[in-house]
Design an enzyme around this catalytic site. Structure first.
Site, PDB file in Angstrom:
ATOM      1  N   ASN A   1       0.834  -1.215   0.000  1.00  0.00           N
ATOM      2  CA  ASN A   1       0.000   0.000   0.000  1.00  0.00           C
ATOM      3  C   ASN A   1       0.863   1.257   0.000  1.00  0.00           C
ATOM      4  O   ASN A   1       0.573   2.220  -0.712  1.00  0.00           O
ATOM      5  CB  ASN A   1      -0.940   0.014   1.209  1.00  0.00           C
ATOM      6  CG  ASN A   1      -2.061  -1.003   1.069  1.00  0.00           C
ATOM      7  OD1 ASN A   1      -2.408  -1.399  -0.052  1.00  0.00           O
ATOM      8  ND2 ASN A   1      -2.614  -1.432   2.187  1.00  0.00           N
TER       9      ASN A   1
ATOM     10  N   HIS B   1      -4.580  -9.195   6.218  1.00  0.00           N
ATOM     11  CA  HIS B   1      -4.159  -7.803   6.449  1.00  0.00           C
ATOM     12  C   HIS B   1      -5.316  -6.860   6.824  1.00  0.00           C
ATOM     13  O   HIS B   1      -5.405  -6.386   7.949  1.00  0.00           O
ATOM     14  CB  HIS B   1      -3.479  -7.243   5.190  1.00  0.00           C
ATOM     15  CG  HIS B   1      -2.320  -8.047   4.703  1.00  0.00           C
ATOM     16  ND1 HIS B   1      -1.103  -8.127   5.366  1.00  0.00           N
ATOM     17  CD2 HIS B   1      -2.167  -8.797   3.583  1.00  0.00           C
ATOM     18  CE1 HIS B   1      -0.272  -8.886   4.672  1.00  0.00           C
ATOM     19  NE2 HIS B   1      -0.884  -9.308   3.593  1.00  0.00           N
TER      20      HIS B   1
END
Ligand code: RIB
Ligand code: CA
Length: 309
Positions: A166, A239
């Protein structure tokens, strides 16, 4: 009741984060879902978010498309992890609910400015939308109750040796967010790699026996396979649902207030979250970095909540 905006790039684990939030209406008000390019292209993340809303029976939720690429660097997607659709492992029908016309960034701005008591932002993908909203309308900063994000790592990355996906996808956006002076909680790989979807945990989810549980089990089996093999783990790290679980049950987690800087100059370390875990500098803390989770408690919460959908 915590009002939240989930900003995501579904992605199987984003999908489970959305479902966990939808399964917790007593604690969380999902004011809207914004999507960003990341795991797969924006068109697909916007479609996948709506597929998951409908799977949960929540076609009332407003879904917005945001930025189709990172602020500076080119988009590099992750079909090798998430499959061509981004939700491989579950065969979900095309959504019938429509995508909102308003751009996700404008929705984030309007919602924050319009919400008396503030809204918590829950990014589970690249931080592009959040950063662009902050730059476009700085007046939103004091209206953000907090940002609880999945991203970064104290230790090794998963996309390069130095960086987590990310943050690596849009390191410049991450730098904007981490220097905004907003209350920030970072759930990085150090904690999400403790939340492993072992065969036993996957079986417990599948045993719920509902269409939602079957879709979740299929998605996690798909995305888990490569993850578990690659990292030699007993199961795939889960996650993004850690972000929602942190809001629901913060006592399942532990961490430390430290300074986090984002590498945006060195190509070798691009997107690294430089976490001053041992206080080696005099830089003031700008984030709570989570490094521990009660994984059994997390999966018990997730399984119990998914059974409600
Ligand atoms: O590194 C893991 C993160 O990248 C998760 O949010 C996953 O969905 C991908 O976006
Ligand atoms: Ca994600």
């Amino acid at each position: 009741m915590i009002p939240i905006i989930i900003d995501c790039d579904p992605g199987q684990d984003d999908a489970v984060a959305l479902l966990l939030a939808f399964a917790s209406p007593q604690e969380l008000e999902v004011v809207g879902v914004t999507t960003v390019a990341g795991n797969v292209a924006l068109e697909l993340t916007a479609e996948n978010a709506r597929k998951i809303c409908e799977l949960a029976g929540r076609s009332d939720v407003k879904v917005f498309a945001g930025c189709p690429r990172p602020t500076v660097r080119p988009l590099r997607t992750a079909e090798h992890v998430h499959g061509k659709t981004g939700l491989d492992g579950a065969d979900l029908p095309a959504p019938t609910m429509k995508l909102q016309d308003e751009h996700a960034v404008d929705f984030i701005i309007a919602t924050l400015l319009g919400h008396e008591d503030g809204v918590t932002l829950c990014p589970t993908g690249p931080l592009t939308n959040i950063a662009v909203a902050m730059v476009k309308e700085p007046r939103i900063l004091p209206k953000i109750s907090g940002i609880v994000l999945m991203g970064g790592a104290i230790g090794a990355g998963n996309t390069t040796p130095a960086a987590e996906f990310n943050i690596h996808t849009d390191p410049h956006a991450a730098e904007t967010v981490f220097t905004a002076g907003v209350k920030l909680t970072m759930l990085g790989l150090d904690v999400t790699h403790q939340a492993l979807t072992t065969p036993e945990r996957l079986a417990a989810i599948r045993a719920i026996g509902t269409p939602v549980a079957a879709a979740v089990a299929g998605m996690l089996a798909f995305s888990g396979k490569r993850n578990a093999e690659r990292f030699g783990l007993a199961g795939a790290p889960l996650h993004d649902p850690c972000v929602i679980a942190y809001l629901l049950a913060p006592d399942l987690f532990a961490g430390r207030e430290v300074h986090v800087a984002i590498e945006t100059a060195s190509e070798l370390n691009m997107g690294r979250t430089v976490v001053d875990w041992w206080g080696s500098t005099d830089r003031p803390a700008n984030a709570t970095v989570i490094d521990r989770i009660d994984a059994d408690g997390f999966f018990a919460l997730l399984t119990e909540r998914l059974a409600r959908l």
